[in-house]
Design a protein around this motif. Structure first.
Motif, PDB file in Angstrom:
ATOM      1  N   LEU A  53       0.827  -1.211   0.000  1.00  0.00           N
ATOM      2  CA  LEU A  53       0.000   0.000   0.000  1.00  0.00           C
ATOM      3  C   LEU A  53       0.860   1.261   0.000  1.00  0.00           C
ATOM      4  O   LEU A  53       0.518   2.246  -0.661  1.00  0.00           O
ATOM      5  CB  LEU A  53      -0.929   0.002   1.215  1.00  0.00           C
ATOM      6  CG  LEU A  53      -2.168  -0.878   1.088  1.00  0.00           C
ATOM      7  CD1 LEU A  53      -2.959  -0.863   2.378  1.00  0.00           C
ATOM      8  CD2 LEU A  53      -3.035  -0.432  -0.059  1.00  0.00           C
ATOM      9  N   ALA A  97      -6.837  -4.391  -1.224  1.00  0.00           N
ATOM     10  CA  ALA A  97      -6.272  -3.666  -0.087  1.00  0.00           C
ATOM     11  C   ALA A  97      -6.611  -2.181  -0.164  1.00  0.00           C
ATOM     12  O   ALA A  97      -6.920  -1.548   0.852  1.00  0.00           O
ATOM     13  CB  ALA A  97      -4.761  -3.866  -0.043  1.00  0.00           C
ATOM     14  N   ARG A 100     -10.227  -1.801   0.724  1.00  0.00           N
ATOM     15  CA  ARG A 100     -10.407  -2.001   2.164  1.00  0.00           C
ATOM     16  C   ARG A 100     -10.002  -0.747   2.938  1.00  0.00           C
ATOM     17  O   ARG A 100     -10.661  -0.353   3.887  1.00  0.00           O
ATOM     18  CB  ARG A 100      -9.600  -3.224   2.616  1.00  0.00           C
ATOM     19  CG  ARG A 100      -9.882  -3.658   4.020  1.00  0.00           C
ATOM     20  CD  ARG A 100      -9.253  -5.014   4.364  1.00  0.00           C
ATOM     21  NE  ARG A 100      -7.887  -5.183   3.885  1.00  0.00           N
ATOM     22  CZ  ARG A 100      -7.528  -6.001   2.893  1.00  0.00           C
ATOM     23  NH1 ARG A 100      -8.420  -6.735   2.277  1.00  0.00           N
ATOM     24  NH2 ARG A 100      -6.268  -6.107   2.526  1.00  0.00           N
ATOM     25  N   GLU A 101      -8.907  -0.101   2.514  1.00  0.00           N
ATOM     26  CA  GLU A 101      -8.495   1.129   3.193  1.00  0.00           C
ATOM     27  C   GLU A 101      -9.522   2.239   2.993  1.00  0.00           C
ATOM     28  O   GLU A 101      -9.840   2.976   3.926  1.00  0.00           O
ATOM     29  CB  GLU A 101      -7.130   1.606   2.690  1.00  0.00           C
ATOM     30  CG  GLU A 101      -6.672   2.856   3.413  1.00  0.00           C
ATOM     31  CD  GLU A 101      -5.267   3.282   3.101  1.00  0.00           C
ATOM     32  OE1 GLU A 101      -5.047   4.496   2.998  1.00  0.00           O
ATOM     33  OE2 GLU A 101      -4.390   2.407   2.972  1.00  0.00           O
ATOM     34  N   THR A 104     -12.527   1.380   5.311  1.00  0.00           N
ATOM     35  CA  THR A 104     -12.339   1.500   6.753  1.00  0.00           C
ATOM     36  C   THR A 104     -12.004   2.918   7.187  1.00  0.00           C
ATOM     37  O   THR A 104     -12.478   3.371   8.225  1.00  0.00           O
ATOM     38  CB  THR A 104     -11.223   0.554   7.250  1.00  0.00           C
ATOM     39  OG1 THR A 104     -10.022   0.844   6.544  1.00  0.00           O
ATOM     40  CG2 THR A 104     -11.610  -0.894   7.054  1.00  0.00           C
ATOM     41  N   LYS A 105     -11.196   3.629   6.416  1.00  0.00           N
ATOM     42  CA  LYS A 105     -10.758   4.963   6.835  1.00  0.00           C
ATOM     43  C   LYS A 105     -11.642   6.094   6.326  1.00  0.00           C
ATOM     44  O   LYS A 105     -11.561   7.206   6.828  1.00  0.00           O
ATOM     45  CB  LYS A 105      -9.315   5.192   6.403  1.00  0.00           C
ATOM     46  CG  LYS A 105      -8.333   4.304   7.130  1.00  0.00           C
ATOM     47  CD  LYS A 105      -6.917   4.653   6.767  1.00  0.00           C
ATOM     48  CE  LYS A 105      -5.944   3.781   7.529  1.00  0.00           C
ATOM     49  NZ  LYS A 105      -4.552   4.085   7.154  1.00  0.00           N
ATOM     50  N   ALA A 109      -8.647   8.162   4.142  1.00  0.00           N
ATOM     51  CA  ALA A 109      -7.908   7.194   3.322  1.00  0.00           C
ATOM     52  C   ALA A 109      -6.974   7.922   2.371  1.00  0.00           C
ATOM     53  O   ALA A 109      -7.240   9.054   1.949  1.00  0.00           O
ATOM     54  CB  ALA A 109      -8.884   6.325   2.534  1.00  0.00           C
ATOM     55  N   ARG A 110      -5.861   7.265   2.039  1.00  0.00           N
ATOM     56  CA  ARG A 110      -4.886   7.864   1.125  1.00  0.00           C
ATOM     57  C   ARG A 110      -5.346   7.827  -0.321  1.00  0.00           C
ATOM     58  O   ARG A 110      -4.863   8.584  -1.154  1.00  0.00           O
ATOM     59  CB  ARG A 110      -3.551   7.119   1.216  1.00  0.00           C
ATOM     60  CG  ARG A 110      -2.881   7.236   2.551  1.00  0.00           C
ATOM     61  CD  ARG A 110      -1.606   6.428   2.570  1.00  0.00           C
ATOM     62  NE  ARG A 110      -1.933   5.022   2.809  1.00  0.00           N
ATOM     63  CZ  ARG A 110      -1.045   4.060   2.917  1.00  0.00           C
ATOM     64  NH1 ARG A 110       0.234   4.333   2.780  1.00  0.00           N
ATOM     65  NH2 ARG A 110      -1.407   2.820   3.146  1.00  0.00           N
TER      66      ARG A 110
END
Length: 123
Positions: A53, A97, A100-101, A104-105, A109-110
């Motif tokens: 990531l 991935a 998922r980030e 969740t964030k 998130a980035r």
């Protein structure tokens, strides 16, 4: 219809617990000593391998346009940021991935999904 087999229980004898004499003493425990961090330790931690990531975020930061997962994997491997440890579908793994980030964030998130299968960095 199946029948259950029953077995006779064996009689067991209980053993009495044996105690150690009260005169026995434990050896004193040594206090743990911490060593202060040095510059050598700091240099070693920066040499760690980059996660998939983190490498994806770096690749997207260098790119001018949104990228799909296969392109990200190819560029990560070409620049030496991250290589697959032998999986057959690393692009599917990085895609999942990133999703998922994002899930969740949320806004922290980035990554941002711009189009079907394409991602860019969140600004």
């Amino acid at each position: 219809m199946a029948t259950k087999k029953t077995t006779a229980k064996k009689a067991t004898t209980k053993k009495t617990a044996t105690r150690k004499p009260a005169t026995a003493k434990k050896a004193p425990a040594k206090a743990a000593t911490k060593k202060p961090a040095t510059k050598k330790v700091a240099a070693k931690t920066t040499g760690k391998k980059m996660s998939a990531l983190d490498a994806a975020a770096k690749i997207l930061g260098e790119a001018k346009e949104p990228l799909n997962a296969k392109t990200m994997i190819e560029r990560m491997a070409a620049k030496g940021y991250w290589t697959s440890p032998g999986g057959k579908t690393p692009h599917a793994t990085i895609y999942a991935a990133i999703l998922r980030e994002i899930q969740t964030k949320g806004k922290e998130a980035r990554f941002t999904k711009t189009d079907r299968g394409h991602f860019t960095l969140n600004q």
